[in-house]
Scaffold this motif. Structure first.
Motif, PDB file in Angstrom:
ATOM      1  N   ASP A  12       0.839  -1.203   0.000  1.00 16.37           N
ATOM      2  CA  ASP A  12       0.000   0.000   0.000  1.00 16.37           C
ATOM      3  C   ASP A  12       0.864   1.240   0.000  1.00 16.37           C
ATOM      4  N   GLN A  13       0.607   2.148  -0.939  1.00 13.51           N
ATOM      5  CA  GLN A  13       1.424   3.353  -1.111  1.00 13.51           C
ATOM      6  C   GLN A  13       1.470   4.214   0.149  1.00 13.51           C
ATOM      7  N   GLN A  14       0.306   4.516   0.717  1.00  6.77           N
ATOM      8  CA  GLN A  14       0.283   5.405   1.877  1.00  6.77           C
ATOM      9  C   GLN A  14       0.942   4.753   3.085  1.00  6.77           C
ATOM     10  N   ASP A  53       3.761   6.346   5.417  1.00  4.41           N
ATOM     11  CA  ASP A  53       3.613   6.469   6.864  1.00  4.41           C
ATOM     12  C   ASP A  53       4.794   5.842   7.585  1.00  4.41           C
ATOM     13  N   GLN A  74       5.832   9.809   7.506  1.00  8.46           N
ATOM     14  CA  GLN A  74       4.661  10.651   7.728  1.00  8.46           C
ATOM     15  C   GLN A  74       3.960  10.377   9.057  1.00  8.46           C
TER      16      GLN A  74
END
Length: 548
Positions: free
Chosen positions: A182-184, A188, A192
């Motif tokens: 998953d990109q996000q 994270d 992030q």
């Protein structure tokens, strides 16, 4: 190995590892009054009531799942082998425990994601905030106590000093690397989630005490040390001080190096009765003891005292040939210690220092393991291999055969992730301008993140930033492995050094240390490039050494 089996194996290995901790400056932000109440400004606060009320605090994209008052004990950090956290059950004074999740969502792979956190807010707050780093590939929320992230340290945890302390899971729910789909979740984990949790934690601190933190620090080891360096590099206005211990700051290249080590050792690994190569037996314990003794014989006395500690580690000119191993084992050891290279001889990741800690259990656990079956249990092949295929390679290739990893063709597949993950920036101008202080410390015998690479980064940062010594210090601990352990003076307190530096302008030139391997003795660990040299007198006392 199929995808499900790989993940199960990694998770099992991590759980197995879990089975494998001075008082600070007290900056009172508010005067204490009887009855669990604090006078902050003109408002009188009942801490227990304020704690319970935090459950309903409205914060954007955040769900508070728990807000409870605690007078009891805090359980051990079950992932301490990866974080360097406390292996002891701790007794805390009254404090508030807040837990929640930021940015809950369904990922591109159909799984649930969000950044979970735990924040502990002491009744007697000292006005300071500490972000506690994670470890491994994160995926768990360790008890937020702010222990010195070196397992061998006996210094008092930050929570017990009066700090508000937060910990998090890095943006995914399990300590396995499949979040790389998953990109996000990749973003994270890379950095992030640190920004998100910092913002929420400071809002909750303001709500609890009606005051903002006077000092904000970040402290972590391993991946938590990488997160600490990221805090200074990507959030320079949020933190006043950072302690990065054994940081995996060039994590993408270290993951490639682990496969290099695996391939070199498998070349000489003996076979069992069924014809399976056994990684753990590539170098026996007798072999490693022989190497460690040979290193000591060549370099120990160079600091003025032959005592089992090589303080003059940087001048040690030991070579693999000096150990007296067989030609095949000498070649494998040399290839590993010289560092991973492509077919043209260009370095991909740094080499390693020869030091006394090469025969210690932690070095073996990372490089070789102990499994006597065809399935290795070295951490580099459980945690490291999964992280490489799921997270560091773009796109993820979970079924990749790591025995066939090609250092020319496949290394570039890690560059995209390295760009967001590796804490390699040397521009800390904003961090320094607002008074930030950086303390980096690492074990010379770290088997997973090269101490030689750490020195190279520190030198480059000092070259790129004028008068970098005004805000940064590097402490190299001879004999220490990853986040503690090893035969070393590995019990020390960098948090007090940071408090005195940031709060009292006392720049640390030495860090007094002791260690279970050397009972009744103390030794200074000197700020690089200086090292501790014996000058005479009682060799058990730190004052018998000078930094030069």
């Amino acid at each position: 190995m199929q995808k499900k089996a790989v993940l199960t194996f990694i998770a099992t290995a991590l759980c197995g590892l879990c089975a494998h901790s001075q008082s600070g400056q007290n900056h009172q932000a508010a005067s204490q009054t009887p009855g669990n109440q604090t006078q902050a400004g003109s408002a009188t606060i009942n801490h227990k009531q304020q704690c319970l009320a935090l459950k309903n605090t409205p914060i954007a994209d955040t769900t508070i799942t728990k807000a409870e008052w605690s007078n009891g004990e805090i359980s051990t950090d079950r992932m301490s082998s990866l974080t360097g956290g406390s292996t002891n059950v701790l007794q805390a004074k009254p404090h508030c425990v807040v837990e929640g999740e930021i940015g809950a969502r369904t990922g591109a792979d159909g799984k649930h994601y969000g950044t979970k956190f735990q924040l502990r807010l002491p009744e007697n707050w000292n006005g300071s905030f500490l972000f506690q780093g994670g470890g491994g590939v994160d995926g768990f929320v360790a008890p937020a106590v702010g222990s010195i992230p070196v397992r061998s340290s006996t210094a008092r945890p930050a929570l017990m000093r009066g700090y508000a302390v937060v910990s998090m899971d890095g943006g995914h729910p399990t300590p396995t690397p499949d979040f790389g789909a998953d990109q996000q979740a990749r973003l994270d984990f890379a950095y992030q989630s640190t920004g998100k949790v910092t913002t929420v934690a400071k809002q909750l601190i303001q709500k609890m005490y009606a005051a903002a933190p006077q000092h904000s620090y970040f402290m972590g080891c391993s991946n938590g040390g990488r997160e600490a360096m990221m805090a200074a590099q990507r959030y320079p206005l949020e933190f006043d001080g950072v302690i990065a211990a054994n940081p995996g700051f060039r994590l993408s290249r270290a993951a490639v190096a682990q496969q290099w080590d695996y391939q070199q050792f498998m070349k000489i690994a003996p076979k069992d009765a069924q014809g399976n190569k056994i990684l753990a037996n590539a170098l026996t314990q007798a072999d490693l003891n022989k190497v460690s003794e040979a290193v000591k014989n060549r370099c120990d006395a160079r600091d003025g005292l032959k005592d089992g500690v090589i303080n003059a580690w940087e001048s040690c000119d030991f070579k693999a040939e000096h150990a007296g191993l067989s030609p095949a084992k000498t070649a494998a050891l040399k290839a590993v210690m010289d560092g991973v290279r492509d077919s043209r001889g260009n370095p991909i990741y740094s080499g390693w220092y020869y030091d006394t800690g090469l025969n210690q259990p932690d070095w073996r656990a990372w490089k070789l393991g102990s499994s006597q079956t065809a399935k290795p249990d070295a951490i580099s092949t459980t945690l490291g291999a999964g992280a490489l295929t799921w997270y560091f390679m773009t796109p993820a290739v979970p079924n990749f055969d790591l025995n066939k990893f090609d250092f020319d063709r496949d290394t570039p597949k890690t560059y995209q992730t390295g760009a967001i993950n590796d804490a390699v920036s040397t521009d800390l101008s904003s961090f320094r301008a607002r008074g930030g202080k950086l303390i980096v410390l690492t074990g010379v015998s770290d088997p997973v993140f090269s101490a030689k690479d750490q020195v190279a980064w520190f030198r480059q940062m000092n070259a790129d930033m004028k008068n970098a010594q005004d805000f940064s210090r590097l402490f190299m601990v001879p004999g220490m492995n990853h986040c503690g352990s090893g035969q070393a003076f590995n019990d020390f307190d960098p948090l007090t050094l940071l408090e005195n530096w940031h709060g009292k302008n006392q720049a640390p030139e030495r860090m007094i240390a002791q260690g279970k391997s050397f009972p009744g003795k103390q030794m200074p660990v000197c700020a690089y490039p200086k090292a501790a040299f014996y000058t005479g007198g009682d060799e058990n006392k730190a004052e018998s050494f000078e930094c030069r």
